[in-house]
Design an enzyme around this catalytic site. Sequence first.
Site, PDB file in Angstrom:
ATOM      1  N   LYS A 142      -0.388  -0.762  -4.835  1.00 50.77           N
ATOM      2  CA  LYS A 142      -1.672   0.197  -5.042  1.00 50.77           C
ATOM      3  C   LYS A 142      -1.156   1.480  -5.129  1.00 50.77           C
ATOM      4  O   LYS A 142      -0.259   1.805  -4.326  1.00 50.77           O
ATOM      5  CB  LYS A 142      -2.726  -0.285  -3.462  1.00 50.77           C
ATOM      6  CG  LYS A 142      -3.404   1.165  -4.143  1.00 50.77           C
ATOM      7  CD  LYS A 142      -4.642   0.385  -2.894  1.00 50.77           C
ATOM      8  CE  LYS A 142      -5.595   2.023  -3.241  1.00 50.77           C
ATOM      9  NZ  LYS A 142      -5.750   3.604  -1.985  1.00 50.77           N
ATOM     10  N   TYR A 199       1.389  -1.180  -0.297  1.00 46.48           N
ATOM     11  CA  TYR A 199       0.047  -0.194  -0.190  1.00 46.48           C
ATOM     12  C   TYR A 199       0.858   1.381   0.159  1.00 46.48           C
ATOM     13  O   TYR A 199       1.407   1.354   1.137  1.00 46.48           O
ATOM     14  CB  TYR A 199      -0.934  -0.794   0.971  1.00 46.48           C
ATOM     15  CG  TYR A 199      -1.758   0.762   1.528  1.00 46.48           C
ATOM     16  CD1 TYR A 199      -1.931   1.819   0.129  1.00 46.48           C
ATOM     17  CD2 TYR A 199      -2.875   0.969   2.469  1.00 46.48           C
ATOM     18  CE1 TYR A 199      -3.178   2.815   0.154  1.00 46.48           C
ATOM     19  CE2 TYR A 199      -3.780   2.017   2.840  1.00 46.48           C
ATOM     20  CZ  TYR A 199      -3.745   3.042   1.131  1.00 46.48           C
ATOM     21  OH  TYR A 199      -4.851   4.126   1.608  1.00 46.48           O
TER      22      TYR A 199
END
Lengths: 329, 329, 329, 329
Positions: free
Chosen positions: A180, A152
Site C-alpha cells: 500500500k 504497509y
Amino acid sequence: MVQKFGVDDVRGVIAVAPTPALPGAAELTARDTVDLDESDRMIRALVADGVDGIITNGTLGEMATLTLDEWQAFTACVADAVSDTSSDLPLFVGATTPNTRETIDRIRFLRDLGVRGVILGRPMWSALGADALLAFYRDVANLFPDMAIVLYDNPEAFKGPIPSAVYAELAKVPQIIGAKYIAITPKFTADVAAVGGRLRLLPLESDWLAAHTLHPETSLGCWSSSALCGPQPVLALRDAIRSGDVEAARHLTHRIEWTYEPFLARTNFGEFSKYNISLEKLRFDEAGYVTAGPVRPPYHVVPEAYAEGARENGRRWRRLVGEVRDSDS
Amino acid sequence: MVQKFGVDDVRGVIAVAPTPALPGAAELTARDTVDLDESDRMIRALVADGVDGIITNGTLGEMATLTLDEWQAFTACVADAVSDTSSDLPLFVGATTPNTRETIDRIRFLRDLGVRGVILGRPMWSALGADALLAFYRDVANLFPDMAIVLYDNPEAFKGPIPSAVYAELAKVPQIIGAKYIAITPKFTADVAAVGGRLRLLPLESDWLAAHTLHPETSLGCWSSSALCGPQPVLALRDAIRSGDVEAARHLTHRIEWTYEPFLARTNFGEFSKYNISLEKLRFDEAGYVTAGPVRPPYHVVPEAYAEGARENGRRWRRLVGEVRDSDS
Amino acid sequence: MVQKFGVDDVRGVIAVAPTPALPGAAELTARDTVDLDESDRMIRALVADGVDGIITNGTLGEMATLTLDEWQAFTACVADAVSDTSSDLPLFVGATTPNTRETIDRIRFLRDLGVRGVILGRPMWSALGADALLAFYRDVANLFPDMAIVLYDNPEAFKGPIPSAVYAELAKVPQIIGAKYIAITPKFTADVAAVGGRLRLLPLESDWLAAHTLHPETSLGCWSSSALCGPQPVLALRDAIRSGDVEAARHLTHRIEWTYEPFLARTNFGEFSKYNISLEKLRFDEAGYVTAGPVRPPYHVVPEAYAEGARENGRRWRRLVGEVRDSDS
Amino acid sequence: MVQKFGVDDVRGVIAVAPTPALPGAAELTARDTVDLDESDRMIRALVADGVDGIITNGTLGEMATLTLDEWQAFTACVADAVSDTSSDLPLFVGATTPNTRETIDRIRFLRDLGVRGVILGRPMWSALGADALLAFYRDVANLFPDMAIVLYDNPEAFKGPIPSAVYAELAKVPQIIGAKYIAITPKFTADVAAVGGRLRLLPLESDWLAAHTLHPETSLGCWSSSALCGPQPVLALRDAIRSGDVEAARHLTHRIEWTYEPFLARTNFGEFSKYNISLEKLRFDEAGYVTAGPVRPPYHVVPEAYAEGARENGRRWRRLVGEVRDSDS
C-alpha cells in the site's frame, strides 16, 4: 498448505475499510465496542458491489486502538462475511503491533481463522533502520509460508519510507506480494524498478491513471479508502483504465480530486496524519455507505474546522456516486 | 487513597533501568524472557547504592517489545524489590501503549500491585495533536487520582515534543509531577517558565549542572540511564551540585561527556533513535553493573560500528566509576 | 511595449542550459570565465535541433557564482545567438539575486538587451513567508509590464515550495506565465487547480507523460536539463505526446528513467542538491553535446562516487540519443 | 602584515549591529539608503558604553539586501567610527555573498579600509557539503593571512550547521578565531571539544551563563543583538560572570529571558527566520537605543502579530535597562 494469494491477486480496487464502532466507543471505559452487525453488512456490501479486495485494520481501521478481544471479534466477523460471499476475494487483515512477537501471535490467529492475507506495517516506537526493517519482514514471512503479505508503507506512521534497496530485497520473498503505497513521487518510479514486477505497488485511486500510463503491465490496481464512501466511482475508474478509455479515466480522476479539495489529507498531509482516523470516519458517516461510528481514544479529538472539511468531502463523494450512477444508466 | 508522590519526590538521581533478558530472548519464539533474578538484583543494587528514584519500561526498558505477561512479571518483581528495600523510593513504571484503554489497564495493574508512580508516553502510531495530547494525559490522570505521573517527553518516540502551552496546562494537574526531558535547548527555558515549579523537568545528568545554574530552586534532579553502568559518578555529581561545589560538578560533567564521545546518542541522535535499545543494553553489559542481556525483536539488529561505540562508552564509564571511587577514598 | 511571451509560449521542450566555462574557471582568482564561443555554439545547436525554449542561469546555470560582468557577457552572447537564429524562441534568462533591488537591475539589463523573458527564483538568505513571497513577485512584475516571468519553484534552493494559495494569486498576474516545477506529487494537482490554466506548470521531462495524461489541455510542455546531453530524446518524447502515441511516449519515458538510475538526483535528492552544479556539468561534458567546463567556486568540490554516477548518466543519455536516431531512420 | 585579532580577542560582549536605514529605504527604487549619521552615532555609542566587540552585516545587518555601494559606504563609516574611538576594538564586518569570488572581493575591500576582522557565512543557494564547506573557509583564509575570521554558524540561513568534524579542522586555521553560535544543545558540547580552545564559540547572551558554568576557561564571551536595544544588561551580565557572582548572573539571565517571552525567536524559531530582519529592527526602534529604520526589500513584509511581539520585546528590554541602571546607582 500453499500460499493462496500471489502478486496477481493484488489487482483492481482494494477497499480500505474501517472498524465500525457502537455508540459510546469513544469512552475510556468502553469495551466490546465493535459494531459487528454493521461490520458484517459493510463487508457484504463491498463484495456485492464488486470491489476486488479488502484491507482492514490499518491506521483508519484503528489497529492501534482496538483491544485484542475487539480485533479478534472484528476479524472473525470479517473473515466470515468474506468466506460466505466470495471464496476467492483477497482479504488483507492488519496485524501491525509494537513488536515482532505480538505480530506473530496476531498472524497465527488469522491463519487459524482461515485468513490468508495480511497487511503489515512495522513496529514504530523506535524507527527501524533499513537492516532491521528488512529482517522484520523476512522473519515474519519465514514463519508463515502460506500467508500473503502486503507491505504497509506509510512514512508518517512508521517513521520513514521503505527504502528502494529494501523493496528490492523484499520483492524476492514470495509471500510478500504487494504494498500500500503513499503517493506518486520520483521514489515511486525507483521502487517500481526495484521490485521488478514481483511485488505490486498499489497507488491511491486518484494516482492510478498516472501510474498506469507509465507502467501499464504492472500498475493493475489501487487502494481506496474513499471506496468506503461508496465504491462506484473507483470501480468506474477501474473499468475505464482496463478498457483503455483514457478520457473517462481522466474525467473520473478529476472528479475524485474535486471531492478531495476540502479534505485535510490534500491541503496539509502532516496535520492530517494527526487526525486521520476521525476524519476518515467522519466522511464515511457523512457519505452514508457505512456507519463507521465513534473513534476510539486517544484519536477521538478533532478540531471542528478539519471535521467540516471531511464531511464536505463525504458529501461530494456521495454526489459523485450519483453522477456515476446516472452516467451508467 | 491519596497521592503518595508529589513534585518534591522527583529529585536527585532517577535511574532509568532496562528489563534484563534471559539468553535466547532475541528469538522470535521466545516467551517468558525476563531474567527475574537479575531484575531483582539490579533494583536492590540501585537502592543499596543510593539512587533517589527508578524509572522502568521506557524505550530502553523495552516497553514496546515485552509481552503483557512479561511486563507484568517484571513489574511485580521490581515492585517487590523496591518495597522490600525502601518503602519510600519513588518508582515510576512505564505504561505507554498504543492506545488509552490499554494504558488504563496497565496502570490499574500497577495500582493493584501497590505501585504509585507511572512514567507515561503517549500513543504514537499517529502523532497526537496538541489538543488530543492534553486530553490524553488529563483523561488518564482523572481516572487515577492517587497515581503520580511522570511525563515521558521524547520527541523522536512520540513524534514531536510536548508543546510549552501543553506543559502549562499539564502542570495544573496535581498527579502530573515531572517530565523526563530530552535536552537543554531554548525550549527548556520556555517550559521551565510554563510549568512554574509545579512539575519538575528532569534533564539528563550531563545537562543537570547547566540547568541547575539557571534554575537552582527547581532543577533538583536528573534522569540517567548511564547510572545503570554504575550510579556512582551521577551520585557524586548530585552531591557536588547539592553542596554547591561547582568545580567538582563541572569536572564530573566533563568526565561524563568524555564517556559519551564514542556513543551514537552524541554523534548522531537521529540514527541513535533507531538502535537505542541495543546500544543501551550493550553498554550496560560492557560496564558490568547489570547484565541487560539480549534485545527483544525487532530491535535486536544493530550495525557493528555502532555497537562498538556503545561498548567503548561502557568501558569508559566503568573507568569513571573507578576514578570516582578513588577520589572518595 | 507589450508583453511578447504569454502562457501559450511556454510549451514543448524548454532546455535548461549551463554557462560554459573556460579552463581555470574553478580558480579563486579567475575572472572572465565564460566560454563565449561555446556558449554561442550551444545556443545555436539547441535552436537548430529544435528545442521550443531555453532557460539559462538557474542553479546549474551558476546564477549564484557568476560575477556581474560574467553574467552580462554570457547573457548578451545568448541573446545575440537567439535573435540571430530565431526571432520568436522564448528565452528565459535567470535574474535571481539575494534581494529585490539587485534583481530589478538585472531585469532592466535584460530588457535593454531586448530579452523579453526571465526565470526568477526568490531571495533565499532568509526564507520568505507566503506574504513576502507574493509581494516579491508582484512587485517585480509591476515594474516590468512587458517582461514575461517564469517562476523558479525549487524548494531546496529557495527554502520551501510556492504554496498553492500563492500560485492562485500569482496566476492572476499577466506577466507571470509559467513555473519550472520540481516533481509530480499531490501538490502538483492542487497547484494545477490553483492556477486554472493561466500559468503553465512545467514538469521535468520524465514526469511529462503522467502530467499530460491527467491534464492534456494544460500540460503542454516540460523543462529538461538532460536536453543539454542532446535534446533528441526529449524532442521525440514531445512528438509522441503531441501525436497521442502513448506507447512511444511511455517507452521514451522509461529509457529516460534508465539514464537517471545512476544519477544522484534520483537516488538521493537532498544530497544531490549540494552538488547539483558539478553533477550536471559533468554529465553534460560526458555526453558531449556541450562542453560545460569547470565549476565556479565554492561548488566545484564533489565526491568522486557522485561524479561517476553523473558521468554514467551522461554515457547512458548519449546511448539513448543513438537509439532515438536509429529509430528515426 | 600580521594577524591583528586572535582567539583571545573574541571575548566579552560582541554586539550585533543593524544597518540603519533612511526613510524610504523599503522602496524598490531607493538607492543610497544607509543612514550614515545614525550608523556613526550607533558605533560610537556602543564603544562609549563599553561593548567588547562589534559584528555587522550578518542576517539582521541586511548583508543580503544592501547594494554593493551601500555596503561599502556603511562599512567605511563603521570602520572610521571604530578607528576614531578605539584602535583595538575587534570589529567583524560581514562579507557573506552567494559565491567565493565575490566574498574575496569584499574582504579585499575591507582590508584596504584597514578592517582586520570579518564574520563569514557560506554561500547558500545550494547547501554546501561538508567537504565543500571546509574548502570554502580554508580557501578564503589562505588568501588573507592577516584577516581574522569569525564563522557565522546559522543553520537556517546556511542550510545546516557546521558539522563537529568540520569545526575540528577549521580550528587548525590560525585566522579562524571564533564562531557566532546559534544555541546551546548537545552539539555545542561536542563542538567545544572539537575546537579545543583554538576557536571561540560565542553563545547568545542568555546562554552564556550556562556555557560558562560548563566551560569557564573557554566560554569568555557572547554575542548579543539585544545589546542594540541598549547594552547595559548584557554588560552587567558580563561583569557578574567575570566576577563569579552567579546569583547576579542568574538574575540577569532570567530578566533577559523575560524580555524574550513575546519575541518570535523564542516562540517559533522557524517562523522567526522568515521575518528576522524586520523583527530585530522593530525591537531596536522600540527600545530607542538605535534608530534602525525601514527594512530593505523583500524582507520588509511582516505580519502585525509578530511585529507587536517584537515591539513588546523592545519595551521590556528598555525597562530592563532601567532596572540595571537603578541597581548600579
